[in-house]
Scaffold this motif. Structure first.
Motif, mmCIF file in Angstrom:
data_model
loop_
_atom_site.group_PDB
_atom_site.id
_atom_site.type_symbol
_atom_site.label_atom_id
_atom_site.label_comp_id
_atom_site.label_asym_id
_atom_site.label_seq_id
_atom_site.Cartn_x
_atom_site.Cartn_y
_atom_site.Cartn_z
ATOM 1 N N LEU A 9 0.822 -1.210 0.000
ATOM 2 C CA LEU A 9 0.000 0.000 0.000
ATOM 3 C C LEU A 9 0.856 1.260 0.000
ATOM 4 O O LEU A 9 0.457 2.296 -0.541
ATOM 5 N N PRO A 62 0.442 3.561 -3.948
ATOM 6 C CA PRO A 62 -0.594 4.284 -3.207
ATOM 7 C C PRO A 62 -1.875 4.549 -3.985
ATOM 8 O O PRO A 62 -2.891 4.925 -3.389
ATOM 9 N N ASP A 63 -1.862 4.380 -5.304
ATOM 10 C CA ASP A 63 -3.048 4.686 -6.108
ATOM 11 C C ASP A 63 -4.058 3.549 -5.989
ATOM 12 O O ASP A 63 -3.922 2.511 -6.645
ATOM 13 N N ARG A 64 -5.096 3.755 -5.158
ATOM 14 C CA ARG A 64 -6.092 2.712 -4.935
ATOM 15 C C ARG A 64 -7.065 2.565 -6.109
ATOM 16 O O ARG A 64 -7.824 1.607 -6.151
ATOM 17 N N TRP A 92 -4.674 -2.372 -11.240
ATOM 18 C CA TRP A 92 -3.431 -3.140 -11.137
ATOM 19 C C TRP A 92 -3.682 -4.619 -11.465
ATOM 20 O O TRP A 92 -4.753 -5.156 -11.183
ATOM 21 N N LEU A 134 -5.532 -7.648 -0.908
ATOM 22 C CA LEU A 134 -5.124 -6.600 -1.845
ATOM 23 C C LEU A 134 -6.237 -6.273 -2.836
ATOM 24 O O LEU A 134 -6.428 -5.109 -3.203
ATOM 25 N N ARG A 178 -9.343 -6.350 -2.151
ATOM 26 C CA ARG A 178 -10.267 -5.495 -1.387
ATOM 27 C C ARG A 178 -9.732 -4.067 -1.283
ATOM 28 O O ARG A 178 -10.492 -3.101 -1.340
ATOM 29 N N GLU A 179 -8.422 -3.931 -1.122
ATOM 30 C CA GLU A 179 -7.822 -2.599 -0.989
ATOM 31 C C GLU A 179 -7.759 -1.857 -2.318
ATOM 32 O O GLU A 179 -7.774 -0.631 -2.347
ATOM 33 N N TYR A 180 -7.647 -2.623 -3.406
ATOM 34 C CA TYR A 180 -7.596 -2.042 -4.748
ATOM 35 C C TYR A 180 -8.828 -2.520 -5.519
ATOM 36 O O TYR A 180 -8.795 -3.539 -6.210
#
Length: 279
Positions: free
Chosen positions: A99, A103-105, A109, A125, A127-129
């Motif tokens: 993260l 940093p670009d959510r 990716w 990951l 879920r985060e992205y």
């Protein structure tokens, strides 16, 4: 709870009262909060027998996560079974490092997880992205079944492709449809001779294939490093978890493969736990 805690203490288990409470709640089919709220209620039918069975399993040093069938990771619930490693807080350092490095959510990716196991790294990951997609590779079909169950439960199954593969076989990386913006892995990194000396919960119950890193613990890193230039896209990252004292050697392997190692990340215990590299 008292009697269960005494039995666990006699078996050499730390935090016996806390674990006794977990076993009581599981035997009763209640959450910890419900157990506290209804602690004076009559026990349900079959409770005593269920508690004895669960306690016997824990006294035999079966991991609590396998008994409960679940372990929290990054605040998310993950189903686990003896086919997968139990997710550990140390591995959350991988998520923290990624993260920070990416940093670009909102980017779409492409992520690859080598040795996906329960899916705790890849699925967290995703879920985060929320625009990302991912591939998870594992040699164990039983582990892949657990990861698929977790992907569905976490609502990311449409963005996760979970495939069978063995990085010890020639040509393994060519079938993954790379390159990827991010490659992560928590590979086996215990040297073979040390496994029997680990805690019983690990040595007796967790899958040896996910623990055994060969004579010096670095076999998997050599294979990952060799495939890194092919798997990691330009300006992409490779982020791996390592064992205590392995960071320098793994950085060297990445450097020799033509990748650019970055500063290691320390876990909460101050151990260099994650080695990132850049293409």
């Amino acid at each position: 709870m008292r009697d269960t805690a005494v039995a666990l203490t006699a078996a050499g288990i730390d935090n016996a009262r806390f674990e006794a409470r977990l076993l009581l709640a599981h035997a009763a089919g209640l959450s910890i909060e419900q157990l506290i709220a209804h602690g004076r209620d009559a026990t349900p039918d079959g409770f005593a027998a269920a508690l004895r069975s669960l306690t016997a399993r824990r006294i035999a040093r079966e991991p609590m996560a396998y008994i409960l069938g679940e372990r929290e990771f990054w605040g998310l619930p993950f189903k686990v079974s003896p086919a997968v490693l139990v997710p550990r807080p140390d591995s959350e350092t991988v998520i923290e490092a990624v993260l920070s490095l990416m940093p670009d959510r909102g980017r779409a990716w492409r992520i690859l997880d080598l040795g996906v196991g329960s899916g705790c790294l890849l699925l967290t990951l995703l879920r985060e992205y929320p625009q990302a997609s991912g591939v998870g590779l594992d040699v164990s079909n039983e582990a892949l079944a657990v990861a698929r169950q977790n992907a569905r439960a976490l609502g990311v199954s449409g963005r996760a492709r979970l495939v069978s593969g063995d990085w010890r076989q020639a040509g393994w990386s060519e079938r993954l449809d790379g390159p990827f913006d991010l490659v992560v892995s928590n590979p086996p990194y215990i040297d073979s001779a040390a496994i029997e000396g680990l805690m019983p919960e690990v040595a007796r119950f967790e899958p040896r294939l996910a623990l055994d890193g060969g004579r010096d613990g670095l076999d998997a890193y050599r294979l990952i490093a060799a495939a890194g230039p092919e798997l990691v896209a330009a300006d992409g990252h490779l982020v791996v978890e390592v064992g205590e004292g392995q960071a320098v050697d793994v950085k060297g392997l990445f450097d020799m493969a033509g990748l650019t190692p970055l500063a290691p990340w320390k876990d909460l215990g101050g151990i260099e736990r994650v080695v990132p590299a850049k293409q």
